[in-house]
Design a protein around this motif. Structure first.
Motif, PDB file in Angstrom:
ATOM      1  N   ILE A 153      32.171  -0.080  14.153  1.00  0.00           N
ATOM      2  CA  ILE A 153      31.770  -0.845  12.966  1.00  0.00           C
ATOM      3  C   ILE A 153      32.236  -0.150  11.697  1.00  0.00           C
ATOM      4  CG2 ILE A 153      29.750  -1.565  11.614  1.00  0.00           C
ATOM      5  CD1 ILE A 153      28.360  -2.120  14.334  1.00  0.00           C
ATOM      6  N   LEU A 154      32.083   1.162  11.652  1.00  0.00           N
ATOM      7  CA  LEU A 154      32.543   1.915  10.483  1.00  0.00           C
ATOM      8  C   LEU A 154      34.059   1.856  10.358  1.00  0.00           C
ATOM      9  CD1 LEU A 154      30.258   5.054  10.740  1.00  0.00           C
ATOM     10  CD2 LEU A 154      30.133   3.249   9.026  1.00  0.00           C
ATOM     11  N   ALA A 185      30.803  -2.435   8.341  1.00  0.00           N
ATOM     12  CA  ALA A 185      29.492  -1.866   8.008  1.00  0.00           C
ATOM     13  C   ALA A 185      29.088  -2.292   6.603  1.00  0.00           C
ATOM     14  CB  ALA A 185      29.535  -0.350   8.116  1.00  0.00           C
ATOM     15  N   LYS A 186      27.848  -2.710   6.460  1.00  0.00           N
ATOM     16  CA  LYS A 186      27.322  -3.081   5.143  1.00  0.00           C
ATOM     17  C   LYS A 186      26.712  -1.860   4.453  1.00  0.00           C
ATOM     18  CE  LYS A 186      27.367  -7.742   5.745  1.00  0.00           C
ATOM     19  NZ  LYS A 186      28.307  -8.503   5.033  1.00  0.00           N
TER      20      LYS A 186
END
Length: 46
Positions: free
Chosen positions: A11-12, A17-18
């Motif tokens: 995700i990163l 990523a939020k």
């Protein structure tokens, strides 16, 4: 020692990523022997 899951690293890596926990950022920087500015870049939202 802080461990990261492959899913979280993915995700990163993909930029999906939020947010990133400071403990995660600290663990990554410790593992890579770097500073946050070495791996993060600020961009304004459009």
């Amino acid at each position: 020692m802080l461990l990261f899951t492959r899913a979280n690293l993915s995700i990163l890596k993909t930029g999906k990523a939020k947010a990133v926990r400071l403990s995660t950022l600290e663990g990554i920087c410790n593992a890579l022997n770097c500073q946050p500015g070495d791996i993060l870049e600020y961009t304004e939202e459009e």
